[in-house]
Design a protein around this motif. Structure first.
Motif, PDB file in Angstrom:
ATOM      1  N   TYR A  92      29.637  17.187  29.415  1.00 22.74           N
ATOM      2  CA  TYR A  92      28.516  16.255  29.250  1.00 22.74           C
ATOM      3  C   TYR A  92      27.438  16.412  30.326  1.00 22.74           C
ATOM      4  O   TYR A  92      27.010  15.452  30.963  1.00 22.74           O
ATOM      5  N   TYR A 127      30.192  29.414  35.252  1.00 29.96           N
ATOM      6  CA  TYR A 127      30.608  28.599  34.109  1.00 29.96           C
ATOM      7  C   TYR A 127      32.114  28.803  33.857  1.00 29.96           C
ATOM      8  O   TYR A 127      32.535  29.893  33.518  1.00 29.96           O
ATOM      9  N   TYR A 176      22.929  14.867  28.128  1.00 27.27           N
ATOM     10  CA  TYR A 176      23.711  15.378  26.995  1.00 27.27           C
ATOM     11  C   TYR A 176      23.565  14.436  25.809  1.00 27.27           C
ATOM     12  O   TYR A 176      23.880  13.240  25.915  1.00 27.27           O
ATOM     13  N   SER A 185      39.125  22.945  25.207  1.00 22.34           N
ATOM     14  CA  SER A 185      38.451  24.126  24.638  1.00 22.34           C
ATOM     15  C   SER A 185      39.308  25.363  24.881  1.00 22.34           C
ATOM     16  O   SER A 185      39.640  25.663  26.031  1.00 22.34           O
ATOM     17  N   GLU A 189      33.639  27.153  13.360  1.00 24.39           N
ATOM     18  CA  GLU A 189      33.544  26.322  12.145  1.00 24.39           C
ATOM     19  C   GLU A 189      32.908  27.115  10.999  1.00 24.39           C
ATOM     20  O   GLU A 189      33.420  27.125   9.870  1.00 24.39           O
TER      21      GLU A 189
HETATM   22  N1  EPU Z   1      30.025  22.282  17.091  1.00 20.76           N
HETATM   23  C1  EPU Z   1      30.246  22.590  15.759  1.00 20.76           C
HETATM   24  N2  EPU Z   1      31.525  22.534  15.279  1.00 20.76           N
HETATM   25  C2  EPU Z   1      32.562  22.187  16.062  1.00 20.76           C
HETATM   26  C3  EPU Z   1      32.344  21.891  17.420  1.00 20.76           C
HETATM   27  C4  EPU Z   1      31.069  21.948  17.910  1.00 20.76           C
HETATM   28  O1  EPU Z   1      29.332  22.885  15.019  1.00 20.76           O
HETATM   29  O2  EPU Z   1      33.691  22.174  15.544  1.00 20.76           O
HETATM   30  C5  EPU Z   1      28.650  22.336  17.615  1.00 20.76           C
HETATM   31  C6  EPU Z   1      27.898  21.050  17.362  1.00 20.76           C
HETATM   32  O3  EPU Z   1      26.612  21.366  16.957  1.00 20.76           O
HETATM   33  C7  EPU Z   1      27.808  20.377  18.723  1.00 20.76           C
HETATM   34  C8  EPU Z   1      27.837  21.578  19.654  1.00 20.76           C
HETATM   35  O4  EPU Z   1      28.660  22.550  19.000  1.00 20.76           O
HETATM   36  O5  EPU Z   1      26.646  19.657  18.844  1.00 20.76           O
HETATM   37  C9  EPU Z   1      28.460  21.255  20.994  1.00 20.76           C
HETATM   38  O6  EPU Z   1      29.720  20.633  20.790  1.00 20.76           O
HETATM   39  P1  EPU Z   1      30.384  19.668  21.862  1.00 20.76           P
HETATM   40  O7  EPU Z   1      29.402  18.666  22.339  1.00 20.76           O
HETATM   41  O8  EPU Z   1      31.672  19.168  21.317  1.00 20.76           O
HETATM   42  O9  EPU Z   1      30.627  20.620  23.103  1.00 20.76           O
HETATM   43  P2  EPU Z   1      31.217  22.099  23.181  1.00 20.76           P
HETATM   44  O10 EPU Z   1      30.131  23.007  23.620  1.00 20.76           O
HETATM   45  O11 EPU Z   1      31.952  22.443  21.956  1.00 20.76           O
HETATM   46  C10 EPU Z   1      31.757  21.887  25.742  1.00 20.76           C
HETATM   47  C11 EPU Z   1      32.913  22.093  26.655  1.00 20.76           C
HETATM   48  C12 EPU Z   1      33.884  20.929  26.576  1.00 20.76           C
HETATM   49  C13 EPU Z   1      33.137  19.667  26.932  1.00 20.76           C
HETATM   50  C14 EPU Z   1      31.969  19.506  25.968  1.00 20.76           C
HETATM   51  C15 EPU Z   1      31.094  18.329  26.313  1.00 20.76           C
HETATM   52  C16 EPU Z   1      33.247  24.495  26.836  1.00 20.76           C
HETATM   53  C17 EPU Z   1      34.071  25.662  26.460  1.00 20.76           C
HETATM   54  N3  EPU Z   1      33.613  23.331  26.318  1.00 20.76           N
HETATM   55  O12 EPU Z   1      32.255  21.916  24.402  1.00 20.76           O
HETATM   56  O13 EPU Z   1      34.882  21.138  27.551  1.00 20.76           O
HETATM   57  O14 EPU Z   1      33.983  18.528  26.873  1.00 20.76           O
HETATM   58  O15 EPU Z   1      31.107  20.672  26.052  1.00 20.76           O
HETATM   59  O16 EPU Z   1      30.339  18.630  27.438  1.00 20.76           O
HETATM   60  O17 EPU Z   1      32.296  24.640  27.607  1.00 20.76           O
HETATM   61  C18 EPU Z   1      37.056  22.046  27.950  1.00 20.76           C
HETATM   62  O18 EPU Z   1      36.527  22.824  28.728  1.00 20.76           O
HETATM   63  O19 EPU Z   1      38.304  22.035  27.751  1.00 20.76           O
HETATM   64  C19 EPU Z   1      36.223  21.108  27.213  1.00 20.76           C
HETATM   65  C20 EPU Z   1      36.719  20.288  26.289  1.00 20.76           C
END
Ligand code: EPU
Length: 338
Positions: free
Chosen positions: A130, A163, A195, A238, A279
Protein backbone atom coordinates in the motif's frame (compact mmCIF):
# COMPACT_ATOMS: atom_id res chain seq x y z
CA UNK A 1 19.41 -24.03 23.85
CA UNK A 2 18.39 -27.52 22.79
CA UNK A 3 19.07 -29.03 19.39
CA UNK A 4 16.29 -31.38 18.40
CA UNK A 5 16.35 -33.92 15.58
CA UNK A 6 13.87 -34.76 12.84
CA UNK A 7 11.35 -32.05 13.55
CA UNK A 8 8.30 -31.40 11.38
CA UNK A 9 8.22 -27.87 9.95
CA UNK A 10 4.52 -28.04 9.05
CA UNK A 11 3.50 -25.69 11.85
CA UNK A 12 6.39 -23.34 11.17
CA UNK A 13 5.58 -22.38 7.57
CA UNK A 14 2.49 -20.48 6.51
CA UNK A 15 1.98 -22.75 3.46
CA UNK A 16 1.43 -25.57 5.99
CA UNK A 17 3.75 -27.84 3.99
CA UNK A 18 5.11 -30.98 5.60
CA UNK A 19 8.92 -31.08 5.60
CA UNK A 20 11.34 -32.49 8.15
CA UNK A 21 14.31 -30.56 9.52
CA UNK A 22 17.24 -32.84 10.34
CA UNK A 23 18.15 -30.50 13.22
CA UNK A 24 16.07 -27.78 14.80
CA UNK A 25 16.67 -25.20 17.50
CA UNK A 26 14.98 -22.11 18.89
CA UNK A 27 16.98 -19.03 19.85
CA UNK A 28 15.45 -16.40 22.08
CA UNK A 29 18.33 -13.99 22.74
CA UNK A 30 21.29 -12.41 20.97
CA UNK A 31 23.58 -14.47 23.21
CA UNK A 32 21.96 -17.66 21.95
CA UNK A 33 22.39 -16.41 18.36
CA UNK A 34 26.10 -15.95 19.14
CA UNK A 35 26.33 -19.34 20.79
CA UNK A 36 24.78 -21.22 17.88
CA UNK A 37 26.83 -19.24 15.34
CA UNK A 38 30.06 -20.37 16.92
CA UNK A 39 29.00 -23.96 17.43
CA UNK A 40 30.20 -27.00 15.55
CA UNK A 41 26.72 -27.92 14.41
CA UNK A 42 26.48 -24.80 12.27
CA UNK A 43 29.85 -25.55 10.70
CA UNK A 44 28.82 -29.04 9.79
CA UNK A 45 25.39 -28.29 8.37
CA UNK A 46 23.48 -26.12 5.96
CA UNK A 47 21.64 -23.71 8.15
CA UNK A 48 18.45 -21.80 7.67
CA UNK A 49 17.11 -19.07 9.94
CA UNK A 50 13.34 -18.89 10.11
CA UNK A 51 11.04 -16.28 11.54
CA UNK A 52 7.34 -16.61 10.83
CA UNK A 53 7.93 -18.94 7.85
CA UNK A 54 5.59 -16.81 5.78
CA UNK A 55 7.72 -16.43 2.68
CA UNK A 56 9.08 -19.90 2.21
CA UNK A 57 8.16 -23.01 0.22
CA UNK A 58 9.69 -26.34 1.24
CA UNK A 59 9.86 -28.70 -1.73
CA UNK A 60 11.78 -31.34 0.24
CA UNK A 61 13.03 -32.11 3.72
CA UNK A 62 15.68 -29.76 5.08
CA UNK A 63 18.88 -31.73 5.51
CA UNK A 64 20.51 -29.35 7.96
CA UNK A 65 19.86 -27.05 10.88
CA UNK A 66 16.79 -24.84 11.11
CA UNK A 67 17.19 -21.97 13.58
CA UNK A 68 13.85 -20.57 14.65
CA UNK A 69 14.36 -16.96 15.68
CA UNK A 70 12.27 -15.95 18.68
CA UNK A 71 14.33 -13.02 19.93
CA UNK A 72 11.79 -10.68 21.54
CA UNK A 73 11.68 -7.11 22.86
CA UNK A 74 10.61 -3.70 21.61
CA UNK A 75 12.36 -0.65 23.06
CA UNK A 76 12.66 3.05 22.39
CA UNK A 77 16.39 3.67 22.16
CA UNK A 78 16.50 7.33 21.11
CA UNK A 79 14.22 10.26 20.53
CA UNK A 80 14.61 13.65 18.84
CA UNK A 81 12.05 16.43 18.26
CA UNK A 82 10.87 14.71 15.10
CA UNK A 83 11.78 11.03 15.36
CA UNK A 84 11.75 8.01 17.61
CA UNK A 85 14.15 5.09 17.20
CA UNK A 86 12.55 1.76 18.00
CA UNK A 87 14.80 -1.28 18.39
CA UNK A 88 12.97 -4.52 17.98
CA UNK A 89 13.97 -8.16 18.44
CA UNK A 90 14.02 -10.11 15.19
CA UNK A 91 11.56 -12.69 16.51
CA UNK A 92 8.79 -10.18 17.31
CA UNK A 93 5.69 -10.72 15.20
CA UNK A 94 5.58 -7.90 12.67
CA UNK A 95 1.97 -6.93 13.30
CA UNK A 96 2.69 -6.65 17.05
CA UNK A 97 5.28 -4.00 16.25
CA UNK A 98 2.74 -2.22 14.03
CA UNK A 99 0.21 -2.24 16.90
CA UNK A 100 2.86 -0.94 19.33
CA UNK A 101 3.58 2.00 17.00
CA UNK A 102 -0.05 2.77 16.22
CA UNK A 103 -0.86 2.98 19.96
CA UNK A 104 1.90 5.54 20.45
CA UNK A 105 1.25 7.49 17.24
CA UNK A 106 4.64 6.62 15.77
CA UNK A 107 4.25 7.04 12.04
CA UNK A 108 5.74 5.06 9.17
CA UNK A 109 4.61 1.44 9.25
CA UNK A 110 0.81 1.76 9.55
CA UNK A 111 0.42 0.91 5.83
CA UNK A 112 2.26 -2.34 6.54
CA UNK A 113 -0.34 -3.59 9.05
CA UNK A 114 -1.12 -7.30 9.06
CA UNK A 115 1.80 -8.41 6.92
CA UNK A 116 2.50 -11.92 8.18
CA UNK A 117 5.91 -12.85 9.53
CA UNK A 118 8.49 -11.51 11.96
CA UNK A 119 10.53 -8.35 12.32
CA UNK A 120 13.74 -10.13 11.27
CA UNK A 121 12.33 -10.80 7.82
CA UNK A 122 11.38 -7.18 7.22
CA UNK A 123 14.84 -6.07 5.99
CA UNK A 124 15.56 -9.34 4.17
CA UNK A 125 12.49 -9.02 2.01
CA UNK A 126 12.13 -5.25 2.19
CA UNK A 127 8.47 -5.92 2.92
CA UNK A 128 6.06 -3.53 1.28
CA UNK A 129 2.40 -2.82 0.79
CA UNK A 130 0.00 0.00 0.00
CA UNK A 131 2.57 2.52 -1.19
CA UNK A 132 5.17 1.96 1.55
CA UNK A 133 8.34 -0.13 1.75
CA UNK A 134 10.04 -0.86 5.06
CA UNK A 135 13.38 0.40 3.68
CA UNK A 136 12.03 3.93 4.14
CA UNK A 137 12.04 3.53 7.93
CA UNK A 138 14.87 1.07 8.63
CA UNK A 139 17.67 2.80 10.48
CA UNK A 140 19.91 -0.17 11.32
CA UNK A 141 20.03 -3.95 11.35
CA UNK A 142 22.09 -6.00 13.79
CA UNK A 143 23.14 -9.50 12.87
CA UNK A 144 25.50 -12.26 13.94
CA UNK A 145 27.40 -13.97 11.11
CA UNK A 146 27.46 -17.76 10.90
CA UNK A 147 30.75 -19.19 12.26
CA UNK A 148 31.42 -16.10 14.36
CA UNK A 149 29.95 -14.40 17.38
CA UNK A 150 30.66 -10.78 16.58
CA UNK A 151 27.56 -8.58 16.27
CA UNK A 152 27.64 -6.64 12.99
CA UNK A 153 25.63 -3.48 12.50
CA UNK A 154 24.30 -2.63 9.04
CA UNK A 155 23.18 0.91 8.19
CA UNK A 156 20.26 1.41 5.82
CA UNK A 157 22.74 1.92 2.96
CA UNK A 158 24.63 -1.27 3.79
CA UNK A 159 21.43 -3.26 3.27
CA UNK A 160 21.26 -2.45 -0.50
CA UNK A 161 17.50 -2.42 -0.52
CA UNK A 162 15.50 -2.92 -3.70
CA UNK A 163 11.98 -4.06 -4.50
CA UNK A 164 11.56 -7.14 -2.24
CA UNK A 165 15.38 -7.35 -2.22
CA UNK A 166 18.32 -6.69 0.07
CA UNK A 167 21.88 -7.81 0.64
CA UNK A 168 20.46 -10.49 2.99
CA UNK A 169 18.62 -12.11 0.09
CA UNK A 170 21.63 -11.95 -2.23
CA UNK A 171 25.30 -11.59 -1.25
CA UNK A 172 24.68 -12.55 2.40
CA UNK A 173 21.93 -15.11 1.83
CA UNK A 174 21.89 -17.63 4.70
CA UNK A 175 25.03 -16.19 6.26
CA UNK A 176 23.65 -14.16 9.15
CA UNK A 177 21.24 -14.41 12.03
CA UNK A 178 19.48 -11.06 12.20
CA UNK A 179 19.03 -10.26 15.88
CA UNK A 180 17.38 -6.83 15.86
CA UNK A 181 16.11 -4.10 13.57
CA UNK A 182 15.95 -0.41 14.52
CA UNK A 183 13.24 1.68 12.87
CA UNK A 184 13.24 5.48 12.61
CA UNK A 185 9.64 6.63 12.85
CA UNK A 186 8.07 10.06 12.65
CA UNK A 187 6.44 11.69 15.66
CA UNK A 188 4.49 14.11 13.47
CA UNK A 189 2.45 11.94 11.15
CA UNK A 190 2.84 12.21 7.39
CA UNK A 191 0.08 10.07 5.93
CA UNK A 192 0.57 8.02 2.80
CA UNK A 193 -2.74 7.27 1.17
CA UNK A 194 -1.44 7.31 -2.40
CA UNK A 195 -2.52 3.71 -2.98
CA UNK A 196 -5.92 3.77 -4.67
CA UNK A 197 -7.67 1.27 -2.45
CA UNK A 198 -6.90 3.20 0.78
CA UNK A 199 -8.87 6.43 0.09
CA UNK A 200 -11.74 4.29 -1.19
CA UNK A 201 -11.76 2.21 1.99
CA UNK A 202 -11.44 5.28 4.26
CA UNK A 203 -14.46 6.75 2.52
CA UNK A 204 -16.40 3.52 2.92
CA UNK A 205 -15.50 3.52 6.62
CA UNK A 206 -16.74 7.11 6.93
CA UNK A 207 -13.37 8.38 8.25
CA UNK A 208 -13.22 12.19 8.21
CA UNK A 209 -10.10 12.94 10.29
CA UNK A 210 -7.14 10.94 9.15
CA UNK A 211 -5.17 9.12 11.86
CA UNK A 212 -2.48 6.46 11.88
CA UNK A 213 -4.98 4.06 13.41
CA UNK A 214 -7.56 4.83 10.71
CA UNK A 215 -5.07 4.06 7.94
CA UNK A 216 -4.00 0.81 9.60
CA UNK A 217 -7.63 -0.21 9.95
CA UNK A 218 -8.30 0.56 6.28
CA UNK A 219 -5.27 -1.56 5.30
CA UNK A 220 -6.44 -4.39 7.56
CA UNK A 221 -9.88 -4.30 5.94
CA UNK A 222 -8.44 -4.33 2.41
CA UNK A 223 -6.07 -7.19 3.19
CA UNK A 224 -8.80 -9.22 4.87
CA UNK A 225 -11.07 -8.72 1.89
CA UNK A 226 -8.69 -10.23 -0.64
CA UNK A 227 -5.82 -12.08 0.96
CA UNK A 228 -6.43 -15.54 2.41
CA UNK A 229 -5.66 -16.01 6.10
CA UNK A 230 -2.76 -18.50 6.25
CA UNK A 231 -4.23 -19.99 9.42
CA UNK A 232 -7.19 -21.13 7.34
CA UNK A 233 -5.74 -21.62 3.84
CA UNK A 234 -1.99 -22.18 3.54
CA UNK A 235 -0.22 -19.48 1.51
CA UNK A 236 2.81 -17.17 1.50
CA UNK A 237 1.28 -13.93 0.25
CA UNK A 238 2.40 -12.88 -3.21
CA UNK A 239 4.13 -15.88 -4.75
CA UNK A 240 5.61 -13.83 -7.60
CA UNK A 241 7.10 -10.36 -7.88
CA UNK A 242 5.51 -7.71 -10.06
CA UNK A 243 7.81 -7.74 -13.11
CA UNK A 244 9.38 -4.63 -14.59
CA UNK A 245 9.45 -4.21 -18.34
CA UNK A 246 10.58 -1.45 -20.68
CA UNK A 247 8.17 1.30 -21.70
CA UNK A 248 8.56 0.12 -25.31
CA UNK A 249 7.40 -3.41 -24.43
CA UNK A 250 4.59 -1.96 -22.31
CA UNK A 251 3.36 0.25 -25.17
CA UNK A 252 3.37 -2.73 -27.50
CA UNK A 253 1.42 -4.88 -25.02
CA UNK A 254 -1.03 -2.06 -24.39
CA UNK A 255 -2.08 -2.09 -28.03
CA UNK A 256 -2.90 -5.78 -27.82
CA UNK A 257 -4.21 -5.74 -24.24
CA UNK A 258 -5.65 -2.27 -23.50
CA UNK A 259 -6.61 -3.18 -19.92
CA UNK A 260 -3.05 -4.17 -18.88
CA UNK A 261 -2.19 -2.76 -15.41
CA UNK A 262 1.21 -1.04 -15.16
CA UNK A 263 2.83 1.66 -13.02
CA UNK A 264 5.87 3.61 -14.30
CA UNK A 265 8.85 3.18 -11.95
CA UNK A 266 11.16 5.63 -13.72
CA UNK A 267 11.60 7.11 -17.18
CA UNK A 268 12.27 3.83 -18.92
CA UNK A 269 10.46 1.09 -16.99
CA UNK A 270 6.97 0.03 -16.03
CA UNK A 271 6.01 -2.36 -13.23
CA UNK A 272 3.25 -4.70 -14.34
CA UNK A 273 0.68 -6.18 -11.96
CA UNK A 274 1.61 -9.88 -12.05
CA UNK A 275 -1.86 -10.64 -10.62
CA UNK A 276 -3.37 -9.18 -13.78
CA UNK A 277 -1.07 -11.24 -16.05
CA UNK A 278 -1.93 -14.44 -14.16
CA UNK A 279 -5.64 -13.69 -14.15
CA UNK A 280 -5.60 -12.97 -17.89
CA UNK A 281 -3.83 -16.28 -18.43
CA UNK A 282 -6.83 -18.00 -16.88
CA UNK A 283 -5.38 -19.13 -13.53
CA UNK A 284 -7.37 -17.07 -11.03
CA UNK A 285 -9.51 -19.43 -8.94
CA UNK A 286 -7.81 -22.51 -10.47
CA UNK A 287 -7.72 -25.59 -8.25
CA UNK A 288 -6.28 -29.04 -8.87
CA UNK A 289 -6.28 -31.41 -5.90
CA UNK A 290 -5.14 -29.29 -2.98
CA UNK A 291 -3.14 -26.66 -4.87
CA UNK A 292 -4.65 -23.53 -6.28
CA UNK A 293 -4.46 -19.94 -7.33
CA UNK A 294 -6.49 -17.73 -5.00
CA UNK A 295 -9.90 -16.66 -6.30
CA UNK A 296 -9.55 -13.04 -5.12
CA UNK A 297 -5.85 -12.39 -5.75
CA UNK A 298 -4.15 -14.39 -8.50
CA UNK A 299 -0.66 -13.62 -7.17
CA UNK A 300 -1.29 -15.85 -4.19
CA UNK A 301 -0.84 -19.62 -4.56
CA UNK A 302 -2.60 -21.68 -1.94
CA UNK A 303 -2.50 -25.06 -0.21
CA UNK A 304 -6.04 -26.20 0.51
CA UNK A 305 -4.79 -28.91 2.85
CA UNK A 306 -2.56 -31.72 1.68
CA UNK A 307 -0.58 -30.16 -1.17
CA UNK A 308 3.15 -30.80 -1.18
CA UNK A 309 5.74 -28.13 -1.82
CA UNK A 310 6.53 -29.87 -5.10
CA UNK A 311 2.85 -29.59 -6.17
CA UNK A 312 2.88 -25.84 -5.50
CA UNK A 313 6.21 -25.43 -7.25
CA UNK A 314 4.86 -27.31 -10.31
CA UNK A 315 1.83 -25.03 -10.46
CA UNK A 316 4.14 -22.00 -10.30
CA UNK A 317 6.11 -23.42 -13.28
CA UNK A 318 2.93 -23.84 -15.28
CA UNK A 319 1.86 -20.27 -14.48
CA UNK A 320 5.27 -18.84 -15.42
CA UNK A 321 5.18 -20.75 -18.70
CA UNK A 322 1.67 -19.71 -19.68
CA UNK A 323 2.20 -16.04 -18.77
CA UNK A 324 5.37 -16.12 -20.87
CA UNK A 325 3.55 -17.69 -23.84
CA UNK A 326 0.92 -14.98 -23.78
CA UNK A 327 2.87 -11.84 -22.79
CA UNK A 328 6.59 -12.66 -23.26
CA UNK A 329 7.13 -11.66 -19.64
CA UNK A 330 8.91 -14.14 -17.38
CA UNK A 331 7.59 -13.97 -13.80
CA UNK A 332 10.05 -14.34 -10.94
CA UNK A 333 9.17 -15.99 -7.66
CA UNK A 334 9.14 -13.81 -4.58
CA UNK A 335 8.91 -16.73 -2.18
CA UNK A 336 12.12 -18.51 -1.12
CA UNK A 337 12.25 -22.08 -2.39
CA UNK A 338 13.97 -24.90 -0.49
N1 EPU B 1 -4.88 -7.55 -10.28
C1 EPU B 1 -5.65 -8.32 -11.14
N2 EPU B 1 -5.97 -9.59 -10.77
C2 EPU B 1 -5.56 -10.12 -9.60
C3 EPU B 1 -4.77 -9.35 -8.73
C4 EPU B 1 -4.44 -8.07 -9.09
O1 EPU B 1 -6.04 -7.87 -12.19
O2 EPU B 1 -5.90 -11.29 -9.36
C5 EPU B 1 -4.53 -6.18 -10.66
C6 EPU B 1 -5.62 -5.19 -10.30
O3 EPU B 1 -5.78 -4.31 -11.36
C7 EPU B 1 -5.07 -4.42 -9.12
C8 EPU B 1 -3.57 -4.50 -9.38
O4 EPU B 1 -3.36 -5.76 -10.01
O5 EPU B 1 -5.52 -3.12 -9.12
C9 EPU B 1 -2.76 -4.47 -8.10
O6 EPU B 1 -3.26 -5.45 -7.20
P1 EPU B 1 -3.08 -5.35 -5.63
O7 EPU B 1 -3.45 -3.99 -5.15
O8 EPU B 1 -3.75 -6.51 -5.00
O9 EPU B 1 -1.51 -5.42 -5.44
P2 EPU B 1 -0.43 -6.39 -6.11
O10 EPU B 1 0.45 -5.57 -6.98
O11 EPU B 1 -1.06 -7.58 -6.69
C10 EPU B 1 1.36 -5.89 -4.25
C11 EPU B 1 2.23 -6.65 -3.31
C12 EPU B 1 1.45 -7.16 -2.12
C13 EPU B 1 0.82 -5.97 -1.43
C14 EPU B 1 -0.06 -5.24 -2.42
C15 EPU B 1 -0.64 -3.97 -1.85
C16 EPU B 1 3.99 -7.64 -4.66
C17 EPU B 1 4.54 -8.87 -5.27
N3 EPU B 1 2.85 -7.78 -4.01
O12 EPU B 1 0.41 -6.81 -4.80
O13 EPU B 1 2.36 -7.76 -1.23
O14 EPU B 1 0.06 -6.37 -0.29
O15 EPU B 1 0.73 -4.82 -3.56
O16 EPU B 1 0.35 -3.00 -1.77
O17 EPU B 1 4.61 -6.58 -4.77
C18 EPU B 1 3.38 -9.82 -0.58
O18 EPU B 1 4.45 -9.33 -0.91
O19 EPU B 1 3.30 -10.98 -0.10
C19 EPU B 1 2.16 -9.05 -0.77
C20 EPU B 1 0.96 -9.55 -0.51
Amino acid sequence: MKIKENISLKDFNSFGIEAIAKFFTIISSTEQAQEISESLIIEKNNSLVMGGGSNILFTRNFDGLVIKNEISGIELTNETDDFVFIKCGAGVIWHELVLFCIERNYCGIENLALIPGCVGASPIQNIGAYGVEVKDVIHAVEAVPFFDSKIISFSNNDCHFGYRESVFKNKYKNQFIITSVTYKLKKNPVFNISYGAIPQELERMGVKDLTIKGIALAVINIRNSKLPNPKIIGNAGSFFKNPEISIAQYEELKIKFPSIVGYPTDKSNVKIAAGWLIEQSGWKGFREGDVGCHEKQALVLVNFGKATGADIYKLSERIIESVFQQFQIRLEREVNIY
